[in-house]
Design a protein around this motif. Structure first.
Motif, PDB file in Angstrom:
ATOM      1  N   ASP A  50     -11.295  -8.103   4.435  1.00 24.18           N
ATOM      2  CA  ASP A  50     -11.822  -6.924   3.773  1.00 24.18           C
ATOM      3  C   ASP A  50     -11.806  -5.709   4.692  1.00 24.18           C
ATOM      4  OD1 ASP A  50     -12.209  -8.426   1.503  1.00 24.18           O
ATOM      5  OD2 ASP A  50     -14.362  -8.762   1.861  1.00 24.18           O
ATOM      6  N   LEU A  53      -8.213  -4.481   4.861  1.00 24.79           N
ATOM      7  CA  LEU A  53      -7.854  -3.794   3.614  1.00 24.79           C
ATOM      8  C   LEU A  53      -8.484  -2.405   3.549  1.00 24.79           C
ATOM      9  CD1 LEU A  53      -8.048  -6.611   0.927  1.00 24.79           C
ATOM     10  CD2 LEU A  53      -6.038  -5.354   1.643  1.00 24.79           C
ATOM     11  N   ALA A  54      -9.742  -2.303   3.947  1.00 26.68           N
ATOM     12  CA  ALA A  54     -10.416  -1.001   3.934  1.00 26.68           C
ATOM     13  C   ALA A  54      -9.721  -0.035   4.886  1.00 26.68           C
ATOM     14  CB  ALA A  54     -11.892  -1.164   4.301  1.00 26.68           C
ATOM     15  N   ALA A  56      -6.579  -0.141   5.862  1.00 25.92           N
ATOM     16  CA  ALA A  56      -5.262   0.194   5.298  1.00 25.92           C
ATOM     17  C   ALA A  56      -5.409   1.201   4.161  1.00 25.92           C
ATOM     18  CB  ALA A  56      -4.569  -1.069   4.804  1.00 25.92           C
ATOM     19  N   ASN A  57      -6.395   1.016   3.294  1.00 24.87           N
ATOM     20  CA  ASN A  57      -6.617   1.960   2.201  1.00 24.87           C
ATOM     21  C   ASN A  57      -7.009   3.336   2.722  1.00 24.87           C
ATOM     22  OD1 ASN A  57      -5.956   0.204   0.130  1.00 24.87           O
ATOM     23  ND2 ASN A  57      -8.048  -0.560  -0.068  1.00 24.87           N
ATOM     24  N   GLU A  58      -7.800   3.366   3.772  1.00 24.99           N
ATOM     25  CA  GLU A  58      -8.175   4.640   4.384  1.00 24.99           C
ATOM     26  C   GLU A  58      -6.952   5.338   4.971  1.00 24.99           C
ATOM     27  OE1 GLU A  58      -9.983   7.953   5.439  1.00 24.99           O
ATOM     28  OE2 GLU A  58     -10.903   6.386   4.221  1.00 24.99           O
ATOM     29  N   ARG A  59      -6.086   4.572   5.615  1.00 24.76           N
ATOM     30  CA  ARG A  59      -4.855   5.141   6.185  1.00 24.76           C
ATOM     31  C   ARG A  59      -3.940   5.680   5.086  1.00 24.76           C
ATOM     32  NH1 ARG A  59      -2.233   8.042   9.590  1.00 24.76           N
ATOM     33  NH2 ARG A  59      -0.161   7.293  10.121  1.00 24.76           N
ATOM     34  N   ILE A  60      -3.844   4.955   3.980  1.00 17.64           N
ATOM     35  CA  ILE A  60      -3.026   5.426   2.853  1.00 17.64           C
ATOM     36  C   ILE A  60      -3.595   6.725   2.295  1.00 17.64           C
ATOM     37  CG2 ILE A  60      -2.398   4.908   0.456  1.00 17.64           C
ATOM     38  CD1 ILE A  60      -2.179   1.945   1.349  1.00 17.64           C
ATOM     39  N   ALA A  61      -4.915   6.784   2.134  1.00 16.28           N
ATOM     40  CA  ALA A  61      -5.545   7.997   1.624  1.00 16.28           C
ATOM     41  C   ALA A  61      -5.314   9.165   2.576  1.00 16.28           C
ATOM     42  CB  ALA A  61      -7.042   7.758   1.407  1.00 16.28           C
ATOM     43  N   GLU A  62      -5.395   8.898   3.872  1.00 13.04           N
ATOM     44  CA  GLU A  62      -5.156   9.937   4.876  1.00 13.04           C
ATOM     45  C   GLU A  62      -3.723  10.465   4.786  1.00 13.04           C
ATOM     46  OE1 GLU A  62      -4.595  10.016   9.678  1.00 13.04           O
ATOM     47  OE2 GLU A  62      -6.153   8.731   8.850  1.00 13.04           O
ATOM     48  N   GLU A  64      -1.747  10.341   2.166  1.00 14.66           N
ATOM     49  CA  GLU A  64      -1.581  11.063   0.907  1.00 14.66           C
ATOM     50  C   GLU A  64      -2.182  12.463   0.983  1.00 14.66           C
ATOM     51  OE1 GLU A  64      -3.319   8.395  -1.917  1.00 14.66           O
ATOM     52  OE2 GLU A  64      -1.426   7.338  -2.242  1.00 14.66           O
TER      53      GLU A  64
END
Length: 166
Positions: A50, A53-54, A56-62, A64
Protein backbone atom coordinates in the motif's frame (compact mmCIF):
# COMPACT_ATOMS: atom_id res chain seq x y z
CA UNK A 1 -12.22 -61.25 16.14
CA UNK A 2 -12.38 -60.21 12.47
CA UNK A 3 -12.94 -56.79 11.05
CA UNK A 4 -14.75 -55.90 7.85
CA UNK A 5 -13.22 -53.64 5.27
CA UNK A 6 -15.53 -50.77 6.30
CA UNK A 7 -14.51 -51.09 9.94
CA UNK A 8 -10.83 -51.05 9.01
CA UNK A 9 -11.37 -47.93 6.87
CA UNK A 10 -13.18 -46.17 9.73
CA UNK A 11 -10.40 -47.14 12.13
CA UNK A 12 -7.73 -45.70 9.78
CA UNK A 13 -9.70 -42.47 9.36
CA UNK A 14 -10.11 -42.15 13.15
CA UNK A 15 -6.39 -42.72 13.65
CA UNK A 16 -5.50 -40.10 11.04
CA UNK A 17 -7.83 -37.57 12.63
CA UNK A 18 -6.31 -38.29 16.02
CA UNK A 19 -2.82 -37.87 14.59
CA UNK A 20 -3.66 -34.51 13.03
CA UNK A 21 -5.34 -33.27 16.21
CA UNK A 22 -2.42 -34.48 18.29
CA UNK A 23 0.06 -32.63 16.07
CA UNK A 24 -2.00 -29.46 16.22
CA UNK A 25 -2.32 -29.52 20.00
CA UNK A 26 1.20 -30.60 20.79
CA UNK A 27 4.31 -28.47 20.67
CA UNK A 28 3.01 -25.92 23.15
CA UNK A 29 1.33 -23.79 20.50
CA UNK A 30 4.14 -24.11 17.97
CA UNK A 31 1.73 -24.19 15.02
CA UNK A 32 -0.30 -21.36 16.49
CA UNK A 33 2.90 -19.28 16.67
CA UNK A 34 3.69 -20.17 13.07
CA UNK A 35 0.20 -19.07 12.05
CA UNK A 36 0.47 -15.81 13.98
CA UNK A 37 3.91 -15.08 12.49
CA UNK A 38 2.58 -15.75 9.01
CA UNK A 39 -0.34 -13.39 9.62
CA UNK A 40 2.01 -10.65 10.85
CA UNK A 41 4.28 -11.10 7.83
CA UNK A 42 1.24 -10.91 5.53
CA UNK A 43 -0.03 -7.72 7.19
CA UNK A 44 3.42 -6.15 6.86
CA UNK A 45 3.62 -7.10 3.20
CA UNK A 46 0.20 -5.51 2.61
CA UNK A 47 1.32 -2.30 4.36
CA UNK A 48 4.48 -2.20 2.24
CA UNK A 49 2.46 -2.75 -0.94
CA UNK A 50 0.00 0.00 0.00
CA UNK A 51 2.87 2.39 0.74
CA UNK A 52 4.47 1.66 -2.65
CA UNK A 53 1.13 2.18 -4.42
CA UNK A 54 0.54 5.48 -2.61
CA UNK A 55 4.04 6.69 -3.54
CA UNK A 56 3.53 5.66 -7.18
CA UNK A 57 0.13 7.39 -7.34
CA UNK A 58 1.64 10.53 -5.82
CA UNK A 59 4.43 10.47 -8.41
CA UNK A 60 1.89 10.06 -11.23
CA UNK A 61 -0.14 12.99 -9.90
CA UNK A 62 3.03 15.08 -9.66
CA UNK A 63 3.98 14.28 -13.27
CA UNK A 64 0.47 15.06 -14.48
CA UNK A 65 0.57 18.44 -12.72
CA UNK A 66 3.95 19.32 -14.23
CA UNK A 67 3.02 18.49 -17.85
CA UNK A 68 0.50 20.18 -20.10
CA UNK A 69 -2.31 18.32 -21.83
CA UNK A 70 -1.58 16.20 -24.86
CA UNK A 71 -3.10 17.52 -28.07
CA UNK A 72 -5.25 15.41 -30.38
CA UNK A 73 -3.23 12.97 -32.45
CA UNK A 74 -0.09 13.34 -30.33
CA UNK A 75 -0.56 10.06 -28.48
CA UNK A 76 -0.99 8.13 -31.73
CA UNK A 77 2.09 9.74 -33.27
CA UNK A 78 4.22 9.06 -30.20
CA UNK A 79 3.01 5.45 -29.93
CA UNK A 80 3.76 4.86 -33.60
CA UNK A 81 7.22 6.35 -33.34
CA UNK A 82 8.10 4.51 -30.16
CA UNK A 83 6.77 1.10 -31.11
CA UNK A 84 7.53 1.19 -34.84
CA UNK A 85 3.88 0.97 -35.85
CA UNK A 86 1.85 2.84 -38.39
CA UNK A 87 -1.61 4.23 -37.69
CA UNK A 88 -3.60 1.49 -39.42
CA UNK A 89 -6.89 3.26 -38.66
CA UNK A 90 -6.11 5.59 -41.58
CA UNK A 91 -6.99 2.69 -43.88
CA UNK A 92 -10.72 2.86 -44.44
CA UNK A 93 -12.73 1.20 -42.76
CA UNK A 94 -10.27 -0.07 -40.11
CA UNK A 95 -11.33 1.03 -36.63
CA UNK A 96 -9.43 0.97 -33.33
CA UNK A 97 -10.56 -2.56 -32.45
CA UNK A 98 -9.57 -3.80 -35.89
CA UNK A 99 -6.16 -2.16 -35.49
CA UNK A 100 -5.63 -4.00 -32.21
CA UNK A 101 -6.60 -7.28 -33.88
CA UNK A 102 -4.24 -6.53 -36.78
CA UNK A 103 -1.40 -5.80 -34.35
CA UNK A 104 -2.12 -9.07 -32.53
CA UNK A 105 -2.00 -10.85 -35.88
CA UNK A 106 1.44 -9.35 -36.54
CA UNK A 107 0.52 -6.49 -38.88
CA UNK A 108 2.03 -3.22 -37.63
CA UNK A 109 3.15 -1.38 -40.79
CA UNK A 110 1.50 -0.29 -44.02
CA UNK A 111 4.07 -2.28 -45.98
CA UNK A 112 2.97 -5.52 -44.33
CA UNK A 113 -0.63 -4.96 -45.39
CA UNK A 114 0.39 -3.88 -48.89
CA UNK A 115 2.44 -7.10 -49.30
CA UNK A 116 -0.33 -9.49 -48.16
CA UNK A 117 -1.03 -12.48 -50.36
CA UNK A 118 -4.53 -13.69 -51.18
CA UNK A 119 -4.13 -16.52 -48.67
CA UNK A 120 -3.02 -14.16 -45.90
CA UNK A 121 -5.90 -11.88 -46.81
CA UNK A 122 -8.43 -14.71 -46.43
CA UNK A 123 -6.88 -15.79 -43.13
CA UNK A 124 -7.01 -12.23 -41.81
CA UNK A 125 -10.63 -11.83 -42.86
CA UNK A 126 -11.50 -14.95 -40.91
CA UNK A 127 -9.58 -13.74 -37.87
CA UNK A 128 -11.28 -10.33 -37.92
CA UNK A 129 -14.71 -11.84 -38.57
CA UNK A 130 -15.10 -10.12 -41.95
CA UNK A 131 -16.97 -11.50 -44.93
CA UNK A 132 -14.73 -13.07 -47.57
CA UNK A 133 -13.51 -10.47 -50.06
CA UNK A 134 -13.92 -7.50 -47.72
CA UNK A 135 -10.22 -6.57 -47.74
CA UNK A 136 -10.10 -6.60 -51.55
CA UNK A 137 -13.43 -4.74 -51.86
CA UNK A 138 -12.31 -2.01 -49.44
CA UNK A 139 -8.88 -1.88 -51.15
CA UNK A 140 -6.80 -2.19 -47.98
CA UNK A 141 -3.66 -3.12 -49.88
CA UNK A 142 -3.96 -0.16 -52.30
CA UNK A 143 -4.59 2.23 -49.41
CA UNK A 144 -1.61 0.82 -47.53
CA UNK A 145 0.63 1.34 -50.57
CA UNK A 146 -0.42 4.99 -50.82
CA UNK A 147 0.08 5.59 -47.12
CA UNK A 148 3.43 3.82 -47.12
CA UNK A 149 4.65 6.10 -49.93
CA UNK A 150 3.35 9.10 -47.92
CA UNK A 151 0.86 10.02 -50.63
CA UNK A 152 -1.61 11.36 -48.09
CA UNK A 153 -3.30 13.80 -50.48
CA UNK A 154 -3.98 11.06 -53.03
CA UNK A 155 -5.25 8.75 -50.28
CA UNK A 156 -7.56 11.48 -48.97
CA UNK A 157 -8.83 12.23 -52.47
CA UNK A 158 -9.63 8.60 -53.22
CA UNK A 159 -10.79 7.22 -49.88
CA UNK A 160 -11.96 9.98 -47.52
CA UNK A 161 -15.30 10.14 -49.35
CA UNK A 162 -15.85 6.49 -48.29
CA UNK A 163 -15.71 7.17 -44.57
CA UNK A 164 -17.46 4.61 -42.44
CA UNK A 165 -18.52 5.10 -38.83
CA UNK A 166 -16.06 3.70 -36.32
Amino acid sequence: MTFTLNEIALLVVALLIGLVLGLMLSGRGKYRRYWRDEQLAHRQAMKDRDARLAAANERIAELERSRGPIGPGTATAVAGAVHGRDDLTRIRPIGPQDEVALNEAGYHRYGQIAAMSEEQQATLEGRLGLRPGTIARDEWREQARLLERREDAEHARLYDRRKTPV
